[in-house]
Write a protein that holds these residues in place. Sequence first.
Motif, PDB file in Angstrom:
ATOM      1  N   ALA A  54      75.185   5.344 -10.046  1.00 41.93           N
ATOM      2  CA  ALA A  54      74.589   6.614  -9.625  1.00 41.93           C
ATOM      3  C   ALA A  54      75.197   7.077  -8.304  1.00 41.93           C
ATOM      4  O   ALA A  54      75.471   8.269  -8.114  1.00 41.93           O
ATOM      5  CB  ALA A  54      73.077   6.458  -9.495  1.00 41.93           C
ATOM      6  N   GLU A  55      75.426   6.114  -7.422  1.00 40.66           N
ATOM      7  CA  GLU A  55      75.968   6.446  -6.110  1.00 40.66           C
ATOM      8  C   GLU A  55      77.391   6.997  -6.256  1.00 40.66           C
ATOM      9  O   GLU A  55      77.733   8.024  -5.682  1.00 40.66           O
ATOM     10  CB  GLU A  55      75.970   5.147  -5.307  1.00 40.66           C
ATOM     11  CG  GLU A  55      76.174   5.282  -3.830  1.00 40.66           C
ATOM     12  CD  GLU A  55      76.262   3.872  -3.231  1.00 40.66           C
ATOM     13  OE1 GLU A  55      75.314   3.076  -3.454  1.00 40.66           O
ATOM     14  OE2 GLU A  55      77.287   3.566  -2.601  1.00 40.66           O
ATOM     15  N   ILE A  56      78.187   6.305  -7.064  1.00 42.81           N
ATOM     16  CA  ILE A  56      79.568   6.755  -7.287  1.00 42.81           C
ATOM     17  C   ILE A  56      79.583   8.140  -7.921  1.00 42.81           C
ATOM     18  O   ILE A  56      80.326   9.027  -7.515  1.00 42.81           O
ATOM     19  CB  ILE A  56      80.313   5.751  -8.201  1.00 42.81           C
ATOM     20  CG1 ILE A  56      80.514   4.437  -7.459  1.00 42.81           C
ATOM     21  CG2 ILE A  56      81.639   6.319  -8.661  1.00 42.81           C
ATOM     22  CD1 ILE A  56      81.083   3.320  -8.332  1.00 42.81           C
ATOM     23  N   ALA A  57      78.706   8.323  -8.895  1.00 44.61           N
ATOM     24  CA  ALA A  57      78.668   9.600  -9.610  1.00 44.61           C
ATOM     25  C   ALA A  57      78.280  10.734  -8.667  1.00 44.61           C
ATOM     26  O   ALA A  57      78.833  11.827  -8.730  1.00 44.61           O
ATOM     27  CB  ALA A  57      77.684   9.513 -10.770  1.00 44.61           C
ATOM     28  N   ARG A  58      77.321  10.443  -7.803  1.00 41.10           N
ATOM     29  CA  ARG A  58      76.871  11.476  -6.881  1.00 41.10           C
ATOM     30  C   ARG A  58      78.020  11.901  -5.983  1.00 41.10           C
ATOM     31  O   ARG A  58      78.274  13.082  -5.777  1.00 41.10           O
ATOM     32  CB  ARG A  58      75.690  10.951  -6.061  1.00 41.10           C
ATOM     33  CG  ARG A  58      74.764  12.052  -5.603  1.00 41.10           C
ATOM     34  CD  ARG A  58      73.410  11.575  -5.100  1.00 41.10           C
ATOM     35  NE  ARG A  58      73.384  10.199  -4.656  1.00 41.10           N
ATOM     36  CZ  ARG A  58      72.679   9.235  -5.260  1.00 41.10           C
ATOM     37  NH1 ARG A  58      71.967   9.503  -6.328  1.00 41.10           N
ATOM     38  NH2 ARG A  58      72.691   8.009  -4.782  1.00 41.10           N
ATOM     39  N   GLU A  59      78.740  10.922  -5.469  1.00 37.80           N
ATOM     40  CA  GLU A  59      79.848  11.253  -4.581  1.00 37.80           C
ATOM     41  C   GLU A  59      80.932  12.037  -5.305  1.00 37.80           C
ATOM     42  O   GLU A  59      81.473  12.987  -4.785  1.00 37.80           O
ATOM     43  CB  GLU A  59      80.442   9.970  -3.997  1.00 37.80           C
ATOM     44  CG  GLU A  59      80.171   9.838  -2.516  1.00 37.80           C
ATOM     45  CD  GLU A  59      80.324   8.410  -2.067  1.00 37.80           C
ATOM     46  OE1 GLU A  59      81.403   7.830  -2.308  1.00 37.80           O
ATOM     47  OE2 GLU A  59      79.348   7.870  -1.495  1.00 37.80           O
ATOM     48  N   ALA A  60      81.241  11.619  -6.519  1.00 36.53           N
ATOM     49  CA  ALA A  60      82.321  12.270  -7.266  1.00 36.53           C
ATOM     50  C   ALA A  60      81.832  13.525  -7.974  1.00 36.53           C
ATOM     51  O   ALA A  60      82.615  14.249  -8.585  1.00 36.53           O
ATOM     52  CB  ALA A  60      82.893  11.292  -8.284  1.00 36.53           C
ATOM     53  N   GLN A  61      80.533  13.779  -7.928  1.00 42.34           N
ATOM     54  CA  GLN A  61      79.939  14.933  -8.607  1.00 42.34           C
ATOM     55  C   GLN A  61      80.255  14.964 -10.090  1.00 42.34           C
ATOM     56  O   GLN A  61      80.681  15.992 -10.635  1.00 42.34           O
ATOM     57  CB  GLN A  61      80.385  16.224  -7.932  1.00 42.34           C
ATOM     58  CG  GLN A  61      79.928  16.266  -6.491  1.00 42.34           C
ATOM     59  CD  GLN A  61      80.066  17.643  -5.875  1.00 42.34           C
ATOM     60  OE1 GLN A  61      80.739  18.513  -6.405  1.00 42.34           O
ATOM     61  NE2 GLN A  61      79.401  17.849  -4.775  1.00 42.34           N
ATOM     62  N   ILE A  62      80.094  13.836 -10.714  1.00 43.67           N
ATOM     63  CA  ILE A  62      80.216  13.772 -12.168  1.00 43.67           C
ATOM     64  C   ILE A  62      78.973  13.074 -12.710  1.00 43.67           C
ATOM     65  O   ILE A  62      78.293  12.363 -11.966  1.00 43.67           O
ATOM     66  CB  ILE A  62      81.486  12.991 -12.610  1.00 43.67           C
ATOM     67  CG1 ILE A  62      81.555  11.651 -11.867  1.00 43.67           C
ATOM     68  CG2 ILE A  62      82.739  13.798 -12.367  1.00 43.67           C
ATOM     69  CD1 ILE A  62      82.713  10.788 -12.313  1.00 43.67           C
TER      70      ILE A  62
ATOM     71  N   ASP B 133      70.407  18.784 -14.002  1.00 41.44           N
ATOM     72  CA  ASP B 133      69.507  17.757 -13.451  1.00 41.44           C
ATOM     73  C   ASP B 133      69.334  16.616 -14.444  1.00 41.44           C
ATOM     74  O   ASP B 133      69.282  15.451 -14.079  1.00 41.44           O
ATOM     75  CB  ASP B 133      68.126  18.349 -13.130  1.00 41.44           C
ATOM     76  CG  ASP B 133      68.155  19.132 -11.834  1.00 41.44           C
ATOM     77  OD1 ASP B 133      69.133  18.997 -11.072  1.00 41.44           O
ATOM     78  OD2 ASP B 133      67.197  19.889 -11.585  1.00 41.44           O
ATOM     79  N   PHE B 134      69.255  16.996 -15.697  1.00 41.90           N
ATOM     80  CA  PHE B 134      69.076  15.985 -16.736  1.00 41.90           C
ATOM     81  C   PHE B 134      70.364  15.181 -16.937  1.00 41.90           C
ATOM     82  O   PHE B 134      70.354  13.952 -16.922  1.00 41.90           O
ATOM     83  CB  PHE B 134      68.643  16.681 -18.028  1.00 41.90           C
ATOM     84  CG  PHE B 134      68.490  15.753 -19.194  1.00 41.90           C
ATOM     85  CD1 PHE B 134      67.481  14.802 -19.227  1.00 41.90           C
ATOM     86  CD2 PHE B 134      69.355  15.822 -20.277  1.00 41.90           C
ATOM     87  CE1 PHE B 134      67.340  13.938 -20.301  1.00 41.90           C
ATOM     88  CE2 PHE B 134      69.223  14.973 -21.354  1.00 41.90           C
ATOM     89  CZ  PHE B 134      68.210  14.028 -21.370  1.00 41.90           C
ATOM     90  N   ILE B 135      71.469  15.894 -17.079  1.00 42.33           N
ATOM     91  CA  ILE B 135      72.738  15.217 -17.356  1.00 42.33           C
ATOM     92  C   ILE B 135      73.158  14.297 -16.219  1.00 42.33           C
ATOM     93  O   ILE B 135      73.678  13.211 -16.435  1.00 42.33           O
ATOM     94  CB  ILE B 135      73.827  16.268 -17.645  1.00 42.33           C
ATOM     95  CG1 ILE B 135      73.552  16.874 -19.020  1.00 42.33           C
ATOM     96  CG2 ILE B 135      75.215  15.662 -17.598  1.00 42.33           C
ATOM     97  CD1 ILE B 135      74.511  17.928 -19.415  1.00 42.33           C
ATOM     98  N   TYR B 136      72.910  14.735 -14.989  1.00 44.93           N
ATOM     99  CA  TYR B 136      73.308  13.928 -13.837  1.00 44.93           C
ATOM    100  C   TYR B 136      72.255  12.886 -13.468  1.00 44.93           C
ATOM    101  O   TYR B 136      72.299  12.297 -12.411  1.00 44.93           O
ATOM    102  CB  TYR B 136      73.602  14.836 -12.634  1.00 44.93           C
ATOM    103  CG  TYR B 136      74.906  15.582 -12.756  1.00 44.93           C
ATOM    104  CD1 TYR B 136      76.041  15.172 -12.067  1.00 44.93           C
ATOM    105  CD2 TYR B 136      75.012  16.693 -13.586  1.00 44.93           C
ATOM    106  CE1 TYR B 136      77.242  15.849 -12.195  1.00 44.93           C
ATOM    107  CE2 TYR B 136      76.215  17.376 -13.735  1.00 44.93           C
ATOM    108  CZ  TYR B 136      77.325  16.954 -13.036  1.00 44.93           C
ATOM    109  OH  TYR B 136      78.514  17.619 -13.172  1.00 44.93           O
ATOM    110  N   ASP B 137      71.283  12.692 -14.349  1.00 45.64           N
ATOM    111  CA  ASP B 137      70.233  11.689 -14.124  1.00 45.64           C
ATOM    112  C   ASP B 137      69.411  11.937 -12.860  1.00 45.64           C
ATOM    113  O   ASP B 137      68.866  11.005 -12.287  1.00 45.64           O
ATOM    114  CB  ASP B 137      70.827  10.259 -14.062  1.00 45.64           C
ATOM    115  CG  ASP B 137      71.140   9.724 -15.461  1.00 45.64           C
ATOM    116  OD1 ASP B 137      70.624  10.289 -16.438  1.00 45.64           O
ATOM    117  OD2 ASP B 137      71.894   8.737 -15.562  1.00 45.64           O
TER     118      ASP B 137
END
Length: 622
Positions: free
Chosen positions: A561-569, A272-276
Amino acid sequence: MNKHEILKKYFGYDSFRESQETLIDSILAGRDTLGIMPTGAGKSLCYQIPALMMEGISLVVSPLISLMKDQVGSLNQAGIHAAYLNSSLTAAQYYKALSLAREGRYPIIYVAPERLVTDAFLDFALHVKIAMVAVDEAHCVSQWGQDFRPSYLKIMDFIDRLPNRPIISAFTATATQEVREDIIDILQLREPLVVTTGFNRGNLYFGVMAPKDRYQAVKNYLELHKSESGILYCLTRKTVEEVCSRLIQDGFSVTRYHAGLGDEERRRNQDDFIYDRVPIIVATNAFGMGIDKSNVRFVLHFGMPKNLEAYYQEAGRAGRDGEPAECILYYSGQDVITNQFFIDHNSDNQELDELTRAIVQERDRERLKKMTFYCFTNDCLRDYILRYFGEYGAGYCGNCSNCLTQFETVDVTESARALAGCVKASRQRYGTTVIVDTVHGANTAKIRSYRMDENPYYGRLAKTPVHRLRKVLNELQMKGYLTVTNDEYAIVKLTEKSAELLGPEGENGPQILMKLAKEKEPATAAGSSKKKRRGIAAFAGNGEFTEKEESLFEKLRALRAEIAREAQIPPYIVFSDKTLTHMCLVKPKTKAELLSVSGVGEFKYEKYGEQFLRCIAENMFT
Ligand code: ADP
Ligand code: MG
């Protein structure tokens, strides 16, 4: 491709940092190499770039699954084939990865040390060309370090089994001599090139505060830094629990981490922390090893750690991206006592024989004392840290709470004499609070029960505030006029030097001068009151963001954040805060302009370039 081309194309950077190039050249020349550089200095590139240039496969040994995942994720994002082999893979995934590796798909493979000497892995390793074994977090081989991992000792067993000895490179941020020597001995480095860079982290602000109400102080800080990501370290699990639930009650989005939680919860909270998803984590020192999150903007300590090694390592998790970040230690006298208790009851030392244990304890006490003096000093904090690690600082850094405080030199001889006199008159039986309260003349149950109200020094300096008396007492410890026992009672004792203070007035006793903050301290809270703008300095002198740039930054962050969420990174793997900052300043309109931004390589451009260009155009040019 040469090393500069690789740096630009894959990693998106224009130039190497201090000593990265030396380390890379050494490896490419076939020499064993040891790099000792502080956190965030950029050690990974030092083995990743040679790995891409050498013929054969490079193995990277790393202590933690999360670290491997992070690094391999970053490499893949940059368009480089890399894989990890560790216990997080199912058997099927593991064999699949090994067979791809055998086909030569991965120039870089991260391996957990305990895997190295397994049959399956050896069978693979013996049939391919291993060009280099890079040992990351190499201090894990040393029993002196805080993170000793017995499995690291298997690295040499593994290398001995190989038909041809590969180049060995090792990297760590731990600076002490013992650890350095252990790494060379245990990994049997052959005439290694050893490169140590300075330990200074210029982008970090250091602060020490001793607030009356620690929780309130931390809360104030967090209120001023909403939307930023940070770590709050506490000394005990219990404090983590308490502080975490109070913060939640007060409406903050926080999570927690300590060794008493189940594996599942720890992993979830860490992610949760790492993925903001949650900006703040409240944790014990169990948290952090293997956290490469680059956009940690502050590390607060709710209590003083046991030594400066630990402090610098924990604080150093702030600002890995090179952007300004703050490290503030909220200190209280009780912390010393808590730490003395830890030292006296350290179960790690159980298997040591009595003599060794005594030596270790003595060493730990000495380190604790240096840590305590870090909290006491009125001199440059950065300088204090660097000197502790054997470097010479400049004496003034301009970016710590002491350098930013206006001090005046004050004659405190009278207070000093009263404090020492009180210690003597009460026969050296009490701790700092009782002594200070007595001299101040506090009317508390404790003072009465110790009959300190009958002490000849009781109320002698009723007009001097308690916090100032405490500072004088601290100063006397640093100067050796008084000392505090090394146990959980922390009793104030006289020293040989005390006699000078105890002689009759006016005799040629010493005059005690000390630096004290001027009464209205406008700058002490620099770290917490005024919000500093991002580190544009690195790119554009001393500029500040305009409002428009500020809002663009937030937009880019949301896109990331949106891109990261989709790519799960994790978001910082898409682009670091530093890269976003640079984008706001450059305001690229074209592909070439975007590629000139630090941290934008070709591969990432192909993936995300247009989205970012569009976002910038929409917000800046319409
Ligand atoms: P370390 O392992 O030494 O703590 P990392 O290898 O994780 O540090 O690198 C820290 C950050 O610095 C990463 O975000 C990395 O991409 C960045 N970095 C490394 N080298 C450079 C460089 N030459 N120019 C700009 N940024 C760099
Ligand atoms: Mg690293």
